[in-house]
Design an enzyme around this catalytic site. Structure first.
Site, mmCIF file in Angstrom:
data_model
loop_
_atom_site.group_PDB
_atom_site.id
_atom_site.type_symbol
_atom_site.label_atom_id
_atom_site.label_comp_id
_atom_site.label_asym_id
_atom_site.label_seq_id
_atom_site.Cartn_x
_atom_site.Cartn_y
_atom_site.Cartn_z
ATOM 1 N N ARG A 77 -0.354 -31.872 -20.320
ATOM 2 C CA ARG A 77 0.915 -31.335 -19.831
ATOM 3 C C ARG A 77 0.774 -31.012 -18.342
ATOM 4 O O ARG A 77 -0.094 -30.237 -17.945
ATOM 5 C CB ARG A 77 1.292 -30.063 -20.602
ATOM 6 C CG ARG A 77 2.566 -29.455 -20.093
ATOM 7 C CD ARG A 77 3.016 -28.213 -20.857
ATOM 8 N NE ARG A 77 4.188 -27.694 -20.198
ATOM 9 C CZ ARG A 77 4.405 -26.416 -19.913
ATOM 10 N NH1 ARG A 77 3.536 -25.490 -20.289
ATOM 11 N NH2 ARG A 77 5.493 -26.047 -19.281
ATOM 12 N N HIS A 121 8.614 -26.441 -13.023
ATOM 13 C CA HIS A 121 7.643 -25.363 -13.232
ATOM 14 C C HIS A 121 7.593 -24.560 -11.931
ATOM 15 O O HIS A 121 6.569 -24.481 -11.262
ATOM 16 C CB HIS A 121 6.286 -25.926 -13.638
ATOM 17 C CG HIS A 121 5.391 -24.932 -14.329
ATOM 18 N ND1 HIS A 121 4.845 -25.139 -15.570
ATOM 19 C CD2 HIS A 121 4.943 -23.715 -13.943
ATOM 20 C CE1 HIS A 121 4.090 -24.095 -15.919
ATOM 21 N NE2 HIS A 121 4.137 -23.220 -14.938
ATOM 22 N N GLU A 166 9.687 -21.622 -18.985
ATOM 23 C CA GLU A 166 9.904 -20.171 -19.039
ATOM 24 C C GLU A 166 11.053 -19.703 -18.158
ATOM 25 O O GLU A 166 10.861 -18.933 -17.193
ATOM 26 C CB GLU A 166 8.621 -19.430 -18.629
ATOM 27 C CG GLU A 166 7.442 -19.697 -19.526
ATOM 28 C CD GLU A 166 6.167 -18.998 -19.035
ATOM 29 O OE1 GLU A 166 6.225 -18.190 -18.086
ATOM 30 O OE2 GLU A 166 5.105 -19.263 -19.617
ATOM 31 N N ASN A 291 5.027 -20.771 -25.037
ATOM 32 C CA ASN A 291 3.885 -20.316 -24.231
ATOM 33 C C ASN A 291 3.515 -18.941 -24.769
ATOM 34 O O ASN A 291 4.287 -17.994 -24.645
ATOM 35 C CB ASN A 291 4.273 -20.227 -22.761
ATOM 36 C CG ASN A 291 4.627 -21.593 -22.187
ATOM 37 O OD1 ASN A 291 4.415 -22.611 -22.837
ATOM 38 N ND2 ASN A 291 5.157 -21.616 -20.989
ATOM 39 N N TYR A 293 1.001 -15.687 -25.242
ATOM 40 C CA TYR A 293 -0.103 -14.906 -24.676
ATOM 41 C C TYR A 293 -0.263 -13.548 -25.347
ATOM 42 O O TYR A 293 -1.298 -13.221 -25.868
ATOM 43 C CB TYR A 293 0.108 -14.705 -23.168
ATOM 44 C CG TYR A 293 0.022 -15.993 -22.382
ATOM 45 C CD1 TYR A 293 -1.202 -16.508 -21.999
ATOM 46 C CD2 TYR A 293 1.178 -16.709 -22.052
ATOM 47 C CE1 TYR A 293 -1.292 -17.700 -21.284
ATOM 48 C CE2 TYR A 293 1.098 -17.905 -21.335
ATOM 49 C CZ TYR A 293 -0.141 -18.393 -20.960
ATOM 50 O OH TYR A 293 -0.233 -19.578 -20.264
ATOM 51 N N GLU A 354 1.464 -23.528 -24.028
ATOM 52 C CA GLU A 354 0.463 -22.763 -23.263
ATOM 53 C C GLU A 354 -0.136 -21.697 -24.166
ATOM 54 O O GLU A 354 0.581 -21.021 -24.895
ATOM 55 C CB GLU A 354 1.092 -22.016 -22.064
ATOM 56 C CG GLU A 354 1.599 -22.891 -20.970
ATOM 57 C CD GLU A 354 2.133 -22.100 -19.763
ATOM 58 O OE1 GLU A 354 1.817 -20.897 -19.630
ATOM 59 O OE2 GLU A 354 2.868 -22.716 -18.979
HETATM 60 O O1 IFM Z 1 -0.117 -19.710 -15.209
HETATM 61 C C1 IFM Z 1 1.089 -19.286 -15.799
HETATM 62 C C2 IFM Z 1 1.992 -20.475 -16.006
HETATM 63 O O2 IFM Z 1 2.286 -21.116 -14.804
HETATM 64 C C3 IFM Z 1 3.274 -20.057 -16.667
HETATM 65 N N1 IFM Z 1 3.002 -19.321 -17.871
HETATM 66 C C4 IFM Z 1 2.133 -18.182 -17.760
HETATM 67 C C5 IFM Z 1 0.822 -18.638 -17.138
HETATM 68 C C6 IFM Z 1 -0.151 -17.465 -17.026
HETATM 69 O O3 IFM Z 1 0.339 -16.489 -16.163
#
Ligand code: IFM
Length: 448
Positions: A77, A121, A166, A291, A293, A354
């Protein structure tokens, strides 16, 4: 014994974005982007750096693709830099720019690696920002023109596109809080700006459908679960309302064809939601990128006009581990977020576009023993499997990041990569996590 749900065509990839890894900021005819401009303003980037060179993926992509092959990746990606394709935001395509993406994707295909292209992005051409950027409705049309051009020119090379990465994050960080490019603090623009962004997504979907009908199209959200900081009624309400504008405000127009009524009731006079716009925004897509986290905590906050609610960035959970950028390691977020899409938002096909963590990696004589990152991936992948056992249609997983890179306002201090990059020499070194990831893929997702 648990059955491993990964099929042979499951995508195992690495994730990057143009400004974070390409470098060649002024090379190959590229125009200025909002990040080129933003990084030059004193005090914006914590270590005073920028993405001018970063990993120099622009010139080193062949080596990096060889490393992807070594790691058994079957997908990659990346994002396309709008200002590399259209240096002034419109007009004639920059031939060097499109040639770069053609060469790069040809190389990926020759190695059996599927190119997955994100169209936005975060690095808008400065010329588009100068006309109002996402605060100008016209930008939705500029974006779809660029999308039509790129998807037409790349043709059969790319059969999976992500329109926006995002949207909730880049708009809030860039136009409300001003900590990302273009550095604007204008809370009043939120609703109209977000509608323009959603419209840009919708028109981009139509553009890809007409120029590259073979390609699957989706967009990538970061939709973290939001918990109340305490169990008081006020904090519970704060969690509900922040979830509305961080998550539901973005996901629901696209997947359900409407903005959440709770927020519209508060801000209705600020936004005209045209029926025709909604049809464009909510047209069917082929997948959703997630994405993933961490989770967030919200509190009642009287200093926030109207909503009286805010995320508490300093909230810490006793006993939890935190990554280098202060994010709680909370693997359950993986299963929880995926199931929310399954149960509340029409059960779309999902790719984890992500997932990863920033750690203080130590390079000791060329060995980077990032065992915490391995633990992180194991725990998050276990939760991914749990969601699949519960019927969620997950079709791929992209580690973020493939390479250490420029981490926006943090500069180069936060390393997310499977591959270590020495930013002085640009030497690449596989971290222990990269080797673990390779073996995990080899064993069909089973390696412990
Ligand atoms: O590195 C970033 C990415 O560009 C977008 N999502 C979150 C990641 C971590 O901060």
């Amino acid at each position: 014994m648990t059955v491993i749900p990964f099929t042979k065509d499951f995508l195992w990839g690495g994730s990057t974005s143009a400004y974070q890894v390409e470098g060649a900021a002024g090379g190959g005819g590229k125009g200025e982007s909002i990040w080129d401009r933003f990084c030059r303003k004193p005090g914006t980037i914590k270590d005073g750096t920028n993405g001018d060179v970063t990993c120099n993926f622009y010139q080193m992509f062949r080596d990096d693709i060889s490393l992807m092959k070594t790691l058994n990746l079957n997908a990659f990606r990346f994002s396309i830099s709008w200002s590399r394709i259209l240096p002034s935001g419109k007009g004639k395509v920059n031939q060097d720019g499109i040639d770069f993406y053609k060469k790069m994707t040809d190389r990926l295909l020759s190695q059996g690696i599927k190119p997955v292209a994100t169209l936005y992005h975060w690095d808008m051409p400065q010329a588009v920002e100068d006309k109002g950027g996402w605060r100008n409705r016209d930008t939705a049309f500029r974006f779809s023109e660029y999308t039509a051009m790129v998807s037409g020119l790349l043709g059969e090379r790319v059969n999976m596109y992500i329109t926006l990465n995002e949207p909730g994050m880049f708009s809030t960080l860039g136009y409300i809080l001003g900590v990302h490019a273009p550095g604007i603090k204008d809370p009043a623009c939120f609703m109209e700006m977000s509608h323009t962004i959603n419209l840009a997504h919708g028109h981009a979907v139509s553009a890809i459908r007409s120029e590259a009908s073979h390609a699957a199209v989706g967009l990538a959200f970061q939709a973290p679960p939001i918990y109340p900081a305490t169990d008081t009624e006020k904090d519970q309400e704060a969690a509900r309302i922040t979830d509305c504008f961080i998550n539901r405000w973005w996901v629901e127009p696209v997947l359900l064809g409407r903005y959440p009524s709770e927020l519209l009731a508060t801000i209705a006079p600020l936004i005209e939601t045209d029926e025709k716009d909604m049809t464009v925004i909510s047209q069917p897509i082929d997948f959703v990128g997630l994405n993933i986290y961490t989770r967030l905590f919200a509190r009642h906050d009287t200093s926030v006009p109207k909503f009286q609610a805010a995320i508490d960035p300093h909230y810490r959970v006793k006993g939890s581990r935190y990554t280098e950028n202060g994010w709680e390691v909370y693997p359950e977020v993986m299963c929880e977020s995926i199931l929310r899409f399954k149960n509340q938002w029409k059960n779309p096909v999902i790719y984890i576009t992500e997932n990863g963590c920033a750690l203080n990696d130590i390079n000791k004589d060329g060995e980077i023993n990032d065992s915490l990152r391995i633990d992180f991936y194991k725990a998050y992948l276990d939760n991914l499997k749990q969601s699949m056992h519960q019927g969620a249609p997950v079709k791929g997983f992209f580690a973020r990041s493939l390479l250490d890179g420029f981490e926006w306002e943090e500069g180069y201090q936060k390393r997310f990569g499977l591959i270590h990059v020495d930013f002085k020499t640009l030497k690449r070194t596989l971290k222990y996590s990269a080797i673990w990831f390779k073996e995990m893929i080899e064993s069909g997702g089973q390696a412990r």
